[in-house]
Design a protein around this motif. Structure first.
Motif, PDB file in Angstrom:
ATOM      1  N   GLY A 147      12.319   1.171 -15.654  1.00  0.00           N
ATOM      2  CA  GLY A 147      11.416   0.689 -14.561  1.00  0.00           C
ATOM      3  C   GLY A 147      10.007   1.135 -14.664  1.00  0.00           C
ATOM      4  O   GLY A 147       9.439   1.331 -15.698  1.00  0.00           O
ATOM      5  N   ALA A 148       9.316   1.595 -13.568  1.00  0.00           N
ATOM      6  CA  ALA A 148       8.003   1.829 -13.403  1.00  0.00           C
ATOM      7  C   ALA A 148       7.727   2.750 -12.331  1.00  0.00           C
ATOM      8  O   ALA A 148       8.134   2.804 -11.346  1.00  0.00           O
ATOM      9  CB  ALA A 148       7.070   0.433 -13.339  1.00  0.00           C
ATOM     10  N   THR A 149       6.611   3.528 -12.719  1.00  0.00           N
ATOM     11  CA  THR A 149       6.078   4.715 -11.658  1.00  0.00           C
ATOM     12  C   THR A 149       4.767   4.475 -11.335  1.00  0.00           C
ATOM     13  O   THR A 149       4.044   4.441 -12.609  1.00  0.00           O
ATOM     14  CB  THR A 149       6.728   5.970 -11.892  1.00  0.00           C
ATOM     15  OG1 THR A 149       7.875   5.984 -12.132  1.00  0.00           O
ATOM     16  CG2 THR A 149       6.184   6.858 -11.070  1.00  0.00           C
ATOM     17  N   ILE A 150       4.141   4.265 -10.325  1.00  0.00           N
ATOM     18  CA  ILE A 150       2.677   4.237 -10.390  1.00  0.00           C
ATOM     19  C   ILE A 150       2.455   5.543  -9.141  1.00  0.00           C
ATOM     20  O   ILE A 150       2.653   5.574  -8.042  1.00  0.00           O
ATOM     21  CB  ILE A 150       2.000   3.117  -9.871  1.00  0.00           C
ATOM     22  CG1 ILE A 150       2.518   1.956 -10.505  1.00  0.00           C
ATOM     23  CG2 ILE A 150       0.637   3.032  -9.400  1.00  0.00           C
ATOM     24  CD1 ILE A 150       2.343   0.650 -10.132  1.00  0.00           C
ATOM     25  N   SER A 151       1.554   6.602  -9.589  1.00  0.00           N
ATOM     26  CA  SER A 151       1.263   7.773  -9.044  1.00  0.00           C
ATOM     27  C   SER A 151      -0.032   7.350  -8.037  1.00  0.00           C
ATOM     28  O   SER A 151      -0.485   6.284  -8.112  1.00  0.00           O
ATOM     29  CB  SER A 151       0.674   8.796 -10.054  1.00  0.00           C
ATOM     30  OG  SER A 151      -0.400   8.602 -10.434  1.00  0.00           O
ATOM     31  N   THR A 152      -0.238   8.156  -7.218  1.00  0.00           N
ATOM     32  CA  THR A 152      -1.526   8.148  -5.946  1.00  0.00           C
ATOM     33  C   THR A 152      -2.721   8.072  -6.889  1.00  0.00           C
ATOM     34  O   THR A 152      -3.757   7.627  -6.418  1.00  0.00           O
ATOM     35  CB  THR A 152      -1.380   8.832  -4.974  1.00  0.00           C
ATOM     36  OG1 THR A 152      -1.076  10.502  -5.414  1.00  0.00           O
ATOM     37  CG2 THR A 152      -0.082   8.844  -3.956  1.00  0.00           C
ATOM     38  N   THR A 194       0.733  -1.120   0.123  1.00  0.00           N
ATOM     39  CA  THR A 194       0.188   0.077  -0.152  1.00  0.00           C
ATOM     40  C   THR A 194       0.985   1.186   0.000  1.00  0.00           C
ATOM     41  O   THR A 194       1.919   1.205   0.817  1.00  0.00           O
ATOM     42  CB  THR A 194      -1.010   0.122   1.293  1.00  0.00           C
ATOM     43  OG1 THR A 194      -1.653  -1.160   1.283  1.00  0.00           O
ATOM     44  CG2 THR A 194      -1.835   1.059   1.285  1.00  0.00           C
ATOM     45  N   CYS A 195       0.675   1.918  -0.953  1.00  0.00           N
ATOM     46  CA  CYS A 195       1.630   3.346  -1.043  1.00  0.00           C
ATOM     47  C   CYS A 195       0.754   4.479  -0.883  1.00  0.00           C
ATOM     48  O   CYS A 195      -0.257   4.817  -1.734  1.00  0.00           O
ATOM     49  CB  CYS A 195       2.448   3.468  -2.456  1.00  0.00           C
ATOM     50  SG  CYS A 195       3.371   1.859  -2.642  1.00  0.00           S
ATOM     51  N   THR A 196       1.247   5.361  -0.144  1.00  0.00           N
ATOM     52  CA  THR A 196       0.283   6.592   0.113  1.00  0.00           C
ATOM     53  C   THR A 196       0.826   7.992  -0.562  1.00  0.00           C
ATOM     54  O   THR A 196       0.495   8.885  -0.626  1.00  0.00           O
ATOM     55  CB  THR A 196       0.224   7.004   1.794  1.00  0.00           C
ATOM     56  OG1 THR A 196       1.590   7.211   2.235  1.00  0.00           O
ATOM     57  CG2 THR A 196      -0.563   5.906   2.369  1.00  0.00           C
TER      58      THR A 196
END
Length: 181
Positions: free
Chosen positions: A151-156, A136-138
């Motif tokens: 790589g990869a980045t996932i925003s909120t 879980t990323c806040t």
């Protein structure tokens, strides 16, 4: 013949050694048959006659080193046990605080609490594989250096940017435009 106990003159009124004259080593040895409930034991306790309140320190282990040739000892790190809730007859919740020093400022870097949560004050860096049952990323998540760095980045907001292939073993659902090259 049993060794006599070292007993202070008053409750809480004794110590072993001083900063100038410390002991070189300490051994706590339990000579009973080994088991899951036996072994050397060191007890750090706080008892001023009042109930332990939330966040009050139960005990601390400090790691110090000489900062000069005059015998001045300075803190480098510590491990503290604290009450995580007020103590009662049925509640003795505690937490462990791991602290390190930068310059001369001691800061909490890791907290292990009553809810089995590990809270890191900074980034979590692993030298090997990290296996997580759930993530879980806040504040968004970055993997492999992030988008633009293989790589990869996932925003909120749920926006995912990936370098390379995106593979799924099931249905890929998109609410919006999907561009395929």
């Amino acid at each position: 013949m049993a060794t006599k106990n070292i007993v202070p003159r008053a409750q809480g009124g004794g110590g072993l050694g001083t900063a100038a004259k410390g002991w070189g080593e300490a051994f706590v040895t339990n000579i009973t048959a080994s088991s899951a409930t036996q072994g050397g034991k060191l007890v750090l306790a706080a008892d001023d006659g009042a109930v332990m309140a939330d966040t009050h320190r139960l005990g601390v282990i400090e790691f110090k080193g000489a900062e000069d040739t005059g015998g001045t000892l300075s803190l480098g790190a510590s491990i503290e046990g604290v009450a995580d809730l007020p103590f009662t007859g049925s509640e003795n919740a505690g937490a462990l605080l791991f602290k390190t020093v930068n310059g001369t400022t001691s800061s909490e870097v890791l907290r292990l609490d009553k809810d089995k949560l590990a809270t890191f004050a900074g980034a979590l860096d692993t030298a090997g594989v990290a296996t997580l049952a759930s993530l879980t990323c806040t504040a968004g998540a970055t993997f492999g250096g992030g988008y633009g760095a293989t790589g990869a980045t996932i925003s909120t907001a749920g926006v995912g940017q990936f370098n390379g292939a995106l593979t799924t073993d099931g249905l890929l659902t998109a609410n919006g435009i999907v561009a395929v090259n």
